[in-house]
Design a protein around this motif. Structure first.
Motif, PDB file in Angstrom:
ATOM      1  N   ARG A  95       0.836  -1.200   0.000  1.00  0.00           N
ATOM      2  CA  ARG A  95       0.000   0.000   0.000  1.00  0.00           C
ATOM      3  C   ARG A  95       0.866   1.243   0.000  1.00  0.00           C
ATOM      4  NH1 ARG A  95      -2.447   1.449   5.774  1.00  0.00           N
ATOM      5  NH2 ARG A  95      -0.539   1.222   6.976  1.00  0.00           N
ATOM      6  N   VAL A  96       0.213   2.366  -0.229  1.00  0.00           N
ATOM      7  CA  VAL A  96       0.852   3.670  -0.250  1.00  0.00           C
ATOM      8  C   VAL A  96       0.275   4.477   0.901  1.00  0.00           C
ATOM      9  CG1 VAL A  96       1.103   5.800  -1.578  1.00  0.00           C
ATOM     10  CG2 VAL A  96       1.199   3.583  -2.739  1.00  0.00           C
ATOM     11  N   THR A  97       1.152   5.114   1.676  1.00  0.00           N
ATOM     12  CA  THR A  97       0.718   5.971   2.777  1.00  0.00           C
ATOM     13  C   THR A  97       1.401   7.334   2.633  1.00  0.00           C
ATOM     14  OG1 THR A  97       2.492   5.191   4.230  1.00  0.00           O
ATOM     15  CG2 THR A  97       0.385   4.027   4.362  1.00  0.00           C
ATOM     16  N   LYS A 100      -7.506   2.561  -2.622  1.00  0.00           N
ATOM     17  CA  LYS A 100      -6.887   3.895  -2.589  1.00  0.00           C
ATOM     18  C   LYS A 100      -5.436   3.851  -3.105  1.00  0.00           C
ATOM     19  CE  LYS A 100      -5.927   7.693   0.596  1.00  0.00           C
ATOM     20  NZ  LYS A 100      -5.942   8.131   1.983  1.00  0.00           N
ATOM     21  N   SER A 101      -4.735   2.773  -2.822  1.00  0.00           N
ATOM     22  CA  SER A 101      -3.338   2.641  -3.239  1.00  0.00           C
ATOM     23  C   SER A 101      -3.189   2.175  -4.682  1.00  0.00           C
ATOM     24  CB  SER A 101      -2.607   1.649  -2.327  1.00  0.00           C
ATOM     25  OG  SER A 101      -2.592   2.100  -1.003  1.00  0.00           O
ATOM     26  N   LEU A 116       4.883  10.434  -0.510  1.00  0.00           N
ATOM     27  CA  LEU A 116       4.190   9.159  -0.349  1.00  0.00           C
ATOM     28  C   LEU A 116       5.237   8.084  -0.092  1.00  0.00           C
ATOM     29  CD1 LEU A 116       1.740   9.413  -3.382  1.00  0.00           C
ATOM     30  CD2 LEU A 116       1.169   9.751  -0.980  1.00  0.00           C
ATOM     31  N   HIS A 158      -1.757   4.371  -7.590  1.00  0.00           N
ATOM     32  CA  HIS A 158      -0.350   4.742  -7.420  1.00  0.00           C
ATOM     33  C   HIS A 158       0.587   3.579  -7.717  1.00  0.00           C
ATOM     34  CE1 HIS A 158      -1.426   8.560  -5.630  1.00  0.00           C
ATOM     35  NE2 HIS A 158      -2.180   7.946  -4.746  1.00  0.00           N
ATOM     36  N   LEU A 159       0.076   2.355  -7.666  1.00  0.00           N
ATOM     37  CA  LEU A 159       0.912   1.165  -7.820  1.00  0.00           C
ATOM     38  C   LEU A 159       0.728   0.460  -9.157  1.00  0.00           C
ATOM     39  CD1 LEU A 159       0.425  -0.218  -4.206  1.00  0.00           C
ATOM     40  CD2 LEU A 159       2.438   0.976  -5.124  1.00  0.00           C
ATOM     41  N   ILE A 190      -3.921  -5.234  -2.655  1.00  0.00           N
ATOM     42  CA  ILE A 190      -3.741  -3.786  -2.695  1.00  0.00           C
ATOM     43  C   ILE A 190      -5.095  -3.146  -2.449  1.00  0.00           C
ATOM     44  CG2 ILE A 190      -3.054  -1.824  -4.117  1.00  0.00           C
ATOM     45  CD1 ILE A 190      -1.279  -3.806  -5.693  1.00  0.00           C
ATOM     46  N   TYR A 226       5.950   3.671   0.474  1.00  0.00           N
ATOM     47  CA  TYR A 226       5.466   2.307   0.314  1.00  0.00           C
ATOM     48  C   TYR A 226       5.395   1.634   1.671  1.00  0.00           C
ATOM     49  CZ  TYR A 226       6.989   3.185  -4.485  1.00  0.00           C
ATOM     50  OH  TYR A 226       7.170   3.721  -5.734  1.00  0.00           O
TER      51      TYR A 226
END
Length: 106
Positions: free
Chosen positions: A29-31, A66-67, A38, A70-71, A63, A40
């Motif tokens: 995920r991305v935070t 929301k992430s 951002l 971005h991925l 995944i 990983y």
């Protein structure tokens, strides 16, 4: 979605065996955070209803919605060497990245 290399899958299988818990998948995920905005986050977790799920080389990867944007198109690899060891993410969506490779900006 993403591509998991055979090297990354092999290392994840070893780590999952050591975990000895009911977790069944790698959560990518991305935070918010990191020097580029951002970052990983990789962790072992259960599959949730809203997740995008896939399996490559015998490893389940999930995944969150929301992430996922971005991925998209990312490659998750694993390297082990004198200068660098660990998981590496090649992200075609990143406009900027930090020197350590743990964060990115879009």
């Amino acid at each position: 979605m993403i591509t998991l290399t055979e090297r990354a899958a092999a290392k994840l299988k070893v780590l999952l065996e050591r975990e000895r818990s009911p977790v069944t998948a790698l959560r990518l995920r991305v935070t918010a955070g990191g020097c580029s905005g951002l970052r990983y986050d990789l962790a072992f977790d259960e599959v949730r209803d809203a997740d995008h799920a896939l399996e490559q080389h015998g490893v389940a990867v999930v995944i969150d919605p929301k992430s996922a944007p971005h991925l998209a198109g990312c490659i998750l690899d694993y390297a082990e060497g004198l200068n660098e060891s660990g998981f590496q993410i090649e992200n075609p969506n990143a406009e900027t990245t930090c020197g350590c490779g743990e964060s990115f900006g879009v």
